[in-house]
Design a protein around this motif. Structure first.
Motif, PDB file in Angstrom:
ATOM      1  N   LEU A 104       0.846  -1.200   0.000  1.00 38.69           N
ATOM      2  CA  LEU A 104       0.000   0.000   0.000  1.00 38.69           C
ATOM      3  C   LEU A 104       0.877   1.245   0.000  1.00 38.69           C
ATOM      4  N   VAL A 105       1.084   1.774  -1.164  1.00 38.15           N
ATOM      5  CA  VAL A 105       1.875   2.991  -1.297  1.00 38.15           C
ATOM      6  C   VAL A 105       0.960   4.191  -1.114  1.00 38.15           C
ATOM      7  N   LYS A 106       1.566   5.362  -1.012  1.00 40.52           N
ATOM      8  CA  LYS A 106       0.794   6.596  -0.803  1.00 40.52           C
ATOM      9  C   LYS A 106      -0.360   6.705  -1.799  1.00 40.52           C
ATOM     10  N   GLY A 107      -1.522   7.008  -1.258  1.00 40.07           N
ATOM     11  CA  GLY A 107      -2.700   7.170  -2.096  1.00 40.07           C
ATOM     12  C   GLY A 107      -3.522   5.912  -2.278  1.00 40.07           C
ATOM     13  N   ASN A 127      -6.497  13.655   1.729  1.00 36.59           N
ATOM     14  CA  ASN A 127      -6.012  14.717   0.859  1.00 36.59           C
ATOM     15  C   ASN A 127      -6.305  16.034   1.579  1.00 36.59           C
ATOM     16  N   GLU A 128      -5.412  16.381   2.519  1.00 39.19           N
ATOM     17  CA  GLU A 128      -5.625  17.562   3.338  1.00 39.19           C
ATOM     18  C   GLU A 128      -5.708  18.832   2.499  1.00 39.19           C
ATOM     19  N   GLU A 129      -4.890  18.902   1.449  1.00 36.78           N
ATOM     20  CA  GLU A 129      -4.889  20.097   0.609  1.00 36.78           C
ATOM     21  C   GLU A 129      -6.250  20.305  -0.052  1.00 36.78           C
ATOM     22  N   LEU A 130      -6.878  19.223  -0.492  1.00 42.83           N
ATOM     23  CA  LEU A 130      -8.199  19.327  -1.114  1.00 42.83           C
ATOM     24  C   LEU A 130      -9.243  19.789  -0.104  1.00 42.83           C
ATOM     25  N   VAL A 131      -9.182  19.265   1.107  1.00 40.42           N
ATOM     26  CA  VAL A 131     -10.123  19.670   2.152  1.00 40.42           C
ATOM     27  C   VAL A 131      -9.950  21.157   2.468  1.00 40.42           C
ATOM     28  N   ILE A 132      -8.714  21.608   2.585  1.00 43.25           N
ATOM     29  CA  ILE A 132      -8.456  23.025   2.861  1.00 43.25           C
ATOM     30  C   ILE A 132      -8.986  23.890   1.721  1.00 43.25           C
ATOM     31  N   ALA A 133      -8.748  23.468   0.478  1.00 42.75           N
ATOM     32  CA  ALA A 133      -9.236  24.236  -0.679  1.00 42.75           C
ATOM     33  C   ALA A 133     -10.761  24.319  -0.679  1.00 42.75           C
TER      34      ALA A 133
END
Length: 145
Positions: A104-107, A127-133
């Motif tokens: 299980l690699v990233k993602g 996907n923290e960046e997506l949640v922040i956006a």
């Protein structure tokens, strides 16, 4: 006490506690877990200590919440320390498929517990960046109303 003893302003104290403590303060390298993980693997003792402290705290929280909830059916991880953390939770009946876990690699997501594990263990990437956006877009949209 520290603020008074060291003659720090409230802003300096806030910066110390919120930006320079934790993983960065212990490792002396970075607040990014990926950097600390690499340094620990390369033999950096402070980075290894930071990782060990993180793992200890995660185990402590899982144990205390399991006790508070009178058991647990499943545990979900979003990061990479899952196998190491679970190594210390065998008293819960957790058994990890270490070979599958390595794949299980990233993602990627999946169940890393074995069929005979009493507690199911999953990996669900975030996907923290997506949640922040998305949150930022919602706030800005609501400001315009």
């Amino acid at each position: 006490y520290i603020m008074k003893k060291e003659g720090k302003t409230p802003d300096e104290m806030s910066n110390l506690l919120n930006k320079k403590s934790g993983i960065l303060g212990v490792s002396g390298l970075s607040s990014d877990d990926r950097d600390v993980k690499v340094a620990a693997a390369e033999g950096n003792k402070r980075a290894k200590l930071a990782r060990d402290m993180q793992i200890y705290e995660i185990k402590k929280y899982i144990g205390s919440y399991t006790a508070a909830m009178d058991g647990v059916d499943a545990i979900v991880f979003t990061g990479g320390m899952r196998a190491t953390v679970c190594d210390g939770l065998t008293f819960l009946g957790i058994k990890i498929d270490k070979e599958f876990n390595k794949t299980l690699v990233k993602g990627k997501e999946g169940e890393i517990s074995t069929p005979d594990s009493k507690v199911r263990v999953f990996v669900l990437p975030t996907n923290e960046e997506l949640v922040i956006a998305r949150d930022t877009k919602e706030i800005v949209t609501n400001l315009k109303k």
